[in-house]
Design a protein around this motif. Sequence first.
Motif, mmCIF file in Angstrom:
data_model
loop_
_atom_site.group_PDB
_atom_site.id
_atom_site.type_symbol
_atom_site.label_atom_id
_atom_site.label_comp_id
_atom_site.label_asym_id
_atom_site.label_seq_id
_atom_site.Cartn_x
_atom_site.Cartn_y
_atom_site.Cartn_z
ATOM 1 N N GLN A 1 6.482 30.642 42.404
ATOM 2 C CA GLN A 1 7.628 31.316 42.989
ATOM 3 C C GLN A 1 8.828 31.236 42.048
ATOM 4 O OE1 GLN A 1 7.338 33.030 45.930
ATOM 5 N NE2 GLN A 1 5.172 32.460 45.611
ATOM 6 N N PRO A 2 9.672 32.260 42.028
ATOM 7 C CA PRO A 2 10.871 32.195 41.178
ATOM 8 C C PRO A 2 11.828 31.114 41.678
ATOM 9 C CG PRO A 2 10.967 34.086 42.646
ATOM 10 C CD PRO A 2 9.587 33.520 42.776
ATOM 11 N N VAL A 3 12.561 30.548 40.727
ATOM 12 C CA VAL A 3 13.545 29.523 41.070
ATOM 13 C C VAL A 3 14.792 30.207 41.620
ATOM 14 C CG1 VAL A 3 15.024 27.708 40.167
ATOM 15 C CG2 VAL A 3 12.664 27.908 39.373
ATOM 16 N N THR A 4 15.249 29.743 42.767
ATOM 17 C CA THR A 4 16.459 30.294 43.374
ATOM 18 C C THR A 4 17.496 29.192 43.533
ATOM 19 O OG1 THR A 4 15.594 29.922 45.604
ATOM 20 C CG2 THR A 4 15.187 32.082 44.609
ATOM 21 N N CYS A 5 18.688 29.590 43.902
ATOM 22 C CA CYS A 5 19.807 28.648 43.907
ATOM 23 C C CYS A 5 20.581 28.741 45.212
ATOM 24 C CB CYS A 5 20.703 28.967 42.719
ATOM 25 S SG CYS A 5 21.971 27.739 42.399
ATOM 26 N N PRO A 6 20.073 28.165 46.300
ATOM 27 C CA PRO A 6 20.812 28.218 47.573
ATOM 28 C C PRO A 6 22.004 27.264 47.558
ATOM 29 C CG PRO A 6 18.847 26.877 47.824
ATOM 30 C CD PRO A 6 18.794 27.447 46.428
ATOM 31 N N SER A 7 22.978 27.549 48.390
ATOM 32 C CA SER A 7 24.173 26.703 48.477
ATOM 33 C C SER A 7 24.033 25.759 49.661
ATOM 34 C CB SER A 7 25.433 27.565 48.619
ATOM 35 O OG SER A 7 25.602 28.386 47.497
ATOM 36 N N GLU A 8 23.236 24.716 49.503
ATOM 37 C CA GLU A 8 23.057 23.750 50.572
ATOM 38 C C GLU A 8 22.618 22.416 49.985
ATOM 39 O OE1 GLU A 8 19.834 24.673 53.203
ATOM 40 O OE2 GLU A 8 18.803 25.848 51.675
ATOM 41 N N GLY A 9 22.771 21.359 50.771
ATOM 42 C CA GLY A 9 22.363 20.024 50.349
ATOM 43 C C GLY A 9 21.550 19.359 51.443
ATOM 44 N N PHE A 10 20.935 18.240 51.094
ATOM 45 C CA PHE A 10 20.003 17.608 52.024
ATOM 46 C C PHE A 10 20.299 16.134 52.271
ATOM 47 C CE2 PHE A 10 17.923 21.063 49.769
ATOM 48 C CZ PHE A 10 17.435 21.828 50.802
ATOM 49 N N THR A 11 21.360 15.619 51.714
ATOM 50 C CA THR A 11 21.636 14.188 51.868
ATOM 51 C C THR A 11 22.946 13.988 52.625
ATOM 52 O OG1 THR A 11 22.016 12.120 50.681
ATOM 53 C CG2 THR A 11 22.801 14.124 49.624
ATOM 54 N N ALA A 12 22.997 12.901 53.384
ATOM 55 C CA ALA A 12 24.216 12.589 54.135
ATOM 56 C C ALA A 12 25.294 12.018 53.233
ATOM 57 C CB ALA A 12 23.904 11.609 55.261
ATOM 58 N N GLU A 13 24.899 11.479 52.082
ATOM 59 C CA GLU A 13 25.879 10.937 51.149
ATOM 60 C C GLU A 13 26.547 12.086 50.388
ATOM 61 O OE1 GLU A 13 23.868 8.256 52.918
ATOM 62 O OE2 GLU A 13 22.681 9.409 51.470
#
Length: 510
Positions: free
Chosen positions: A158-170
Amino acid sequence: MQPSCSSVFCVPSDGNVHIEYWLIGYFKTYQTCPSTDIPGDGGISDTNDWRQDQATGNSCLVDTDNTDTNTEHITSLSQFSLKGEIGSGQDCVTFISPLEEESPWTTCEDDSVLGLSQSWTDVEFNVFGFGNGSQANFNTGTSITVEIDAIQQGTNLQPVTCPSEGFTAETNNLNRVGSCNAVPASAPFNGAISFRESTFQFSVSSQSNPLNFVMLNGGTATFQVGTLTLVSGPADTVTLSVNLGKSTLGPCAPTFISSSVTPTAAGAAISLTIQLPVPTNSNCLGDFTLSISANDGPLSQPVAPANLHIYDFSVTAPSNMQVLTTGSNMFTITVALTPGSSTTGLTMVGLTLAGLPSGATSGFSPNIGLPSFTSTLTITALNAQSGTYTLTITATDSQTPAVGTRISSPSLTVLTPVQALPLVFNQVNAFQTAGTLTMGQATSLESKLVVAISSLSLKTPNTLAACNQLTAFVNEVNGLVAAGVLTPAQANQLLGGGLGIYAIMADIPC
């Protein structure tokens, strides 16, 4: 790498590398975390049991054993790299520092803990606070560029994409500035993303609340939206975006032009401007709502709600206007607001005229008004050369910041008495056709006009004979009025106005 530890998370050391597995929302769903007796747990130490996260209490996590590292200075951050690998056999993480390039620190765990190789699709790299939703705070003026390279193996990549989100509480106190760029694949990488973050923060204030944009249909207007102030740096470019608040604007949606601006000093405000071109379309009229925000990457601040008021108007005139060579005539000019137009913020519209022949003057009464209105145009000829001329009537509104115009291009015919008399002849004939005059009455009037035309058409015009015939014509018309055959208004169609017998006699002159 961890610069320090709490007893809950790891064994204190100068630093260490380990993998931390999370089951997001597991505790919230089951009110417990998995036991450490996980089949094929990959040798996870009993001292690192699954435990409830302390930040939200909703999830469960477990740490692998640590690989101790040296203490690294934050000034070398730009030279650090972190490599994560997942596969059907093991999950591994490797930390490489500029001091230990030949012997990087690696820790691995069996992939069977969570089976990440079956579904891992997202990756995040950054510098965050250590545990419990804490924040890593960088000095004002800090700017970091992060690059993440991706190597995918197998088929159906799959092509690499760049969403504007994060996954850590820190978190950290940096803001992503600019866009997050997805870099096309190039060996050995299937793709990469790159983004910049810094302590850049800005504030905006609107010119008014709400903002009101009044525009002529099909025009382009530049508006002052507000001011932008740098709160902390380094500075970056900020652009405006416009969102439509009324979907029915549809194809009439204004395209949006805005020069990007860069605040240069904290506390120094610079103006934000916006240009809104609107397509020329009779359906693009009325009142619409917009919302405007100032943006830099994910940094976005609303400026103010805005109302967009689109209107249009037209100017019309008789298509063919006529005046005697030494006479005067009046014409009705109409400035009309187009149906469906917004009526908010309309300004006065002024009238001007161009294209008159030499020896002619003009005047509008009134020469300005709020649409819709009518004006009387008077054209006076003072020995103007006979002929046909194209005029330009321009209606100009005084809308600020944009000035809009609409034009009408009628023709003006300057007539000699010989050219004007047939028009009176035609009117007499029209009265006969309508039954107002009998054939005998019409013939009597028309014969006088024929003799007058013939007298004026001679190589040396016989003005005396023409004037006598026209005087007789006037007397006969007045007699028809006295007899009740013609009304005064009908008589005026023959005698009065800019092209009637009185005006023609004055032009001869009689």
